[in-house]
Design a protein around this motif. Structure first.
Motif, mmCIF file in Angstrom:
data_model
loop_
_atom_site.group_PDB
_atom_site.id
_atom_site.type_symbol
_atom_site.label_atom_id
_atom_site.label_comp_id
_atom_site.label_asym_id
_atom_site.label_seq_id
_atom_site.Cartn_x
_atom_site.Cartn_y
_atom_site.Cartn_z
ATOM 1 N N GLY A 1 34.637 38.966 40.613
ATOM 2 C CA GLY A 1 35.956 39.491 40.877
ATOM 3 C C GLY A 1 37.076 38.840 40.076
ATOM 4 O O GLY A 1 36.875 37.872 39.342
ATOM 5 N N PHE A 2 38.272 39.409 40.213
ATOM 6 C CA PHE A 2 39.478 38.927 39.537
ATOM 7 C C PHE A 2 40.282 38.018 40.467
ATOM 8 O O PHE A 2 40.517 38.351 41.632
ATOM 9 N N PHE A 3 40.722 36.885 39.916
ATOM 10 C CA PHE A 3 41.489 35.899 40.668
ATOM 11 C C PHE A 3 42.818 35.651 39.960
ATOM 12 O O PHE A 3 42.865 35.576 38.727
ATOM 13 N N ARG A 4 43.849 35.494 40.740
ATOM 14 C CA ARG A 4 45.159 35.181 40.166
ATOM 15 C C ARG A 4 45.178 33.793 39.536
ATOM 16 O O ARG A 4 45.818 33.580 38.509
ATOM 17 N N ASN A 5 44.482 32.859 40.172
ATOM 18 C CA ASN A 5 44.479 31.474 39.711
ATOM 19 C C ASN A 5 43.055 31.006 39.437
ATOM 20 O O ASN A 5 42.093 31.513 40.030
ATOM 21 N N GLU A 6 42.935 30.026 38.566
ATOM 22 C CA GLU A 6 41.625 29.504 38.202
ATOM 23 C C GLU A 6 41.041 28.672 39.347
ATOM 24 O O GLU A 6 41.759 27.934 40.031
ATOM 25 N N LEU A 7 39.739 28.817 39.552
ATOM 26 C CA LEU A 7 39.016 28.014 40.537
ATOM 27 C C LEU A 7 38.403 26.812 39.828
ATOM 28 O O LEU A 7 37.572 26.977 38.940
ATOM 29 N N LYS A 8 38.787 25.636 40.248
ATOM 30 C CA LYS A 8 38.229 24.435 39.624
ATOM 31 C C LYS A 8 37.257 23.710 40.547
ATOM 32 O O LYS A 8 36.476 22.862 40.100
ATOM 33 N N GLY A 9 37.304 24.043 41.831
ATOM 34 C CA GLY A 9 36.407 23.390 42.773
ATOM 35 C C GLY A 9 36.482 24.047 44.133
ATOM 36 O O GLY A 9 37.224 25.011 44.346
ATOM 37 N N VAL A 10 35.734 23.511 45.081
ATOM 38 C CA VAL A 10 35.647 24.085 46.425
ATOM 39 C C VAL A 10 37.008 24.074 47.115
ATOM 40 O O VAL A 10 37.345 24.997 47.864
ATOM 41 N N ASP A 11 37.819 23.041 46.860
ATOM 42 C CA ASP A 11 39.130 22.945 47.515
ATOM 43 C C ASP A 11 40.040 24.119 47.179
ATOM 44 O O ASP A 11 40.926 24.478 47.973
ATOM 45 N N ASP A 12 39.837 24.724 46.018
ATOM 46 C CA ASP A 12 40.678 25.853 45.616
ATOM 47 C C ASP A 12 40.407 27.112 46.439
ATOM 48 O O ASP A 12 41.161 28.084 46.354
ATOM 49 N N LEU A 13 39.325 27.093 47.221
ATOM 50 C CA LEU A 13 39.009 28.241 48.064
ATOM 51 C C LEU A 13 39.812 28.253 49.359
ATOM 52 O O LEU A 13 39.962 29.301 49.989
ATOM 53 N N LYS A 14 40.330 27.107 49.752
ATOM 54 C CA LYS A 14 41.007 26.999 51.039
ATOM 55 C C LYS A 14 42.308 27.808 51.039
ATOM 56 O O LYS A 14 43.171 27.614 50.189
ATOM 57 N N GLY A 15 42.363 28.738 51.983
ATOM 58 C CA GLY A 15 43.547 29.591 52.111
ATOM 59 C C GLY A 15 43.564 30.780 51.170
ATOM 60 O O GLY A 15 44.505 31.581 51.203
ATOM 61 N N LEU A 16 42.547 30.925 50.328
ATOM 62 C CA LEU A 16 42.493 32.021 49.365
ATOM 63 C C LEU A 16 42.290 33.348 50.085
ATOM 64 O O LEU A 16 41.331 33.524 50.831
ATOM 65 N N SER B 1 49.471 40.415 48.580
ATOM 66 C CA SER B 1 48.945 40.240 49.935
ATOM 67 C C SER B 1 47.504 39.731 49.898
ATOM 68 O O SER B 1 46.979 39.277 50.914
ATOM 69 N N ILE B 2 46.876 39.796 48.733
ATOM 70 C CA ILE B 2 45.603 39.122 48.502
ATOM 71 C C ILE B 2 45.699 38.375 47.172
ATOM 72 O O ILE B 2 46.497 38.724 46.309
ATOM 73 N N ASP B 3 44.886 37.330 47.037
ATOM 74 C CA ASP B 3 44.905 36.494 45.835
ATOM 75 C C ASP B 3 43.790 36.823 44.858
ATOM 76 O O ASP B 3 43.838 36.412 43.692
ATOM 77 N N ALA B 4 42.778 37.523 45.339
ATOM 78 C CA ALA B 4 41.621 37.841 44.503
ATOM 79 C C ALA B 4 40.932 39.075 45.066
ATOM 80 O O ALA B 4 41.097 39.400 46.253
ATOM 81 N N ALA B 5 40.197 39.752 44.217
ATOM 82 C CA ALA B 5 39.499 40.955 44.648
ATOM 83 C C ALA B 5 38.222 41.138 43.845
ATOM 84 O O ALA B 5 38.199 40.917 42.636
ATOM 85 N N GLU B 6 37.176 41.514 44.540
ATOM 86 C CA GLU B 6 35.938 41.875 43.862
ATOM 87 C C GLU B 6 35.644 43.328 44.190
ATOM 88 O O GLU B 6 36.027 43.829 45.250
ATOM 89 N N PHE B 7 34.977 43.995 43.247
ATOM 90 C CA PHE B 7 34.529 45.343 43.588
ATOM 91 C C PHE B 7 33.093 45.525 43.134
ATOM 92 O O PHE B 7 32.168 45.252 43.863
ATOM 93 N N VAL B 8 32.863 45.938 41.909
ATOM 94 C CA VAL B 8 31.489 46.115 41.440
ATOM 95 C C VAL B 8 31.290 45.341 40.151
ATOM 96 O O VAL B 8 30.723 44.253 40.132
ATOM 97 N N GLY B 9 31.757 45.923 39.050
ATOM 98 C CA GLY B 9 31.540 45.310 37.748
ATOM 99 C C GLY B 9 32.603 45.758 36.769
ATOM 100 O O GLY B 9 33.567 46.451 37.131
ATOM 101 N N PRO B 10 32.458 45.402 35.504
ATOM 102 C CA PRO B 10 33.516 45.639 34.513
ATOM 103 C C PRO B 10 33.981 47.081 34.405
ATOM 104 O O PRO B 10 35.184 47.338 34.275
#
Length: 361
Positions: free
Chosen positions: A158-173, A208-217
């Protein structure tokens, strides 16, 4: 046999066959069904799979069995497809069963679960590993019966607004994610939301969301995620091979003549192959175009993958303790996966790895 006699006999046989085909079709009743899809018309592959299925059925019955395909909102919203089938509002729906884990978690196994099976393995488990009996045993309580009808293959993360560098970046996402992937990620601090495909872009655009996944490119490009988020993650470990289903009302299925039932089953198999082949063809080009538009490809960091796997196993243990049906299905899938991965490592994985090295060279 003399050549003239052979030609005469062959011509008569051909003529008889030409006459018999329409006669057979006309001997069957005319049937009209309505199908509600969980996917918008703009997604020509996944929505198109339902259209292909309906075309196969019509062609095989010389137009005697017609299935009209409706997009979400034309009859019911996309996430209410099973309800529409259960109530008899429509005869069938094209939808992933994991949309309905709120009704029973076992239904997640019909589509695929985090760190589960790839597309071919999911298909094999359904038909030969006990998946069909387990999932349809649960759907029976909802007045429904399902047949595999499409698979996306392994999806993107999926597409994320911000880069994920570790597990802590998932909190509140705040993450648009369906099925059990959301339940697993919630253990790591993610706030999952299940939004119908047509509503994902506006939610991502509004923030209202920070990231979204759907299927593929290919589909992600059509949905326009790159315009509001640039970090594009892989792999979609929650959907290693997402299987879609034709979900049919039990009464509608029981009323269908046996020849039509056979045609529906074969048409589902043909549509299943069509969808997977189409995605395998269009996704590479979609990925190239997204990168050209500025998508930043990122693999999920290994600590994130490992933490997600641990969370998934905890979730399955908790769910299995509450649901005997889920435990039975999960244990069946795990046993199948363990045996199948042994073979996969010897054959498929070694071949694909070599071919990827060859491509790089």
């Amino acid at each position: 046999m003399e050549r003239r006699s052979f030609l005469k006999t062959g011509a008569l046989a051909a003529a008889a066959t030409a006459v018999a085909a329409p006669a057979i079709a006309q001997s069957q009743p005319q049937v009209k069904w309505r199908l509600t899809s969980s996917f918008p018309k703009s997604l020509d592959t996944i929505f198109g799979t339902a259209q292909q299925f309906a075309k196969y059925v019509s062609d095989a019955t010389d137009g005697q069995f017609e299935i009209q395909v409706f997009a979400p909102g034309e009859i019911v919203p996309g996430l209410q497809a099973l309800d529409a089938v259960s109530s008899g509002t429509v005869e069938c729906a094209h939808s992933p069963t994991y949309y309905y884990i709120g009704k029973d978690p076992t239904l997640g196994l019909g589509t695929g679960i985090p760190f589960g099976l790839n597309a071919r393995q999911q298909h094999s488990w359904w038909y030969f590993g006990g998946g069909e009996q387990i999932v349809n045993g649960v759907l029976d309580r909802f007045n429904a019966y399902s047949i595999p009808c499409g698979n996306s293959g392994t999806q993107m993360g999926g597409f994320f607004r911000n880069e994920l560098k570790g597990v802590d970046d998932l909190k509140g996402l705040k993450f648009r994610i369906g099925g059990m992937g959301g339940a697993v990620l919630s253990k790591l601090g993610v706030v999952p939301t299940q939004i119908a495909p047509g509503d994902v872009y506006p939610a991502l655009e509004r923030g209202s969301i920070d990231a979204a996944e759907f299927v593929g490119p290919y589909d992600d490009e059509k949905l326009g995620f790159i315009r509001v988020a640039k970090y594009y993650y892989y792999p979609g470990w929650w959907e290693g091979g997402a299987m879609l289903h034709l979900i049919i009302g039990k009464e509608a299925w029981a009323k269908l003549p046996k020849p039509y039932q056979a045609i529906v089953q074969h048409a589902c198999e043909a549509a299943n192959n069509w969808m997977l082949a189409k995605y395998d063809y269009v996704n590479p080009g979609g990925l190239r175009r997204l990168v050209a538009q500025g998508a930043q490809l990122r693999a999920f960091p290994l600590p994130v993958m490992e933490a997600a796997l641990k969370a998934a196993e905890e979730y399955y243990a908790e769910t299995g303790a509450k649901s005997p049906d889920f435990k039975k299905g999960y244990d069946s899938m795990v046993a199948f996966r363990g045996e199948n991965l042994l073979w996969w490592q010897i054959a498929e994985l070694s071949y694909d790895s070599f071919m990827n090295r060859l491509k790089a060279r």
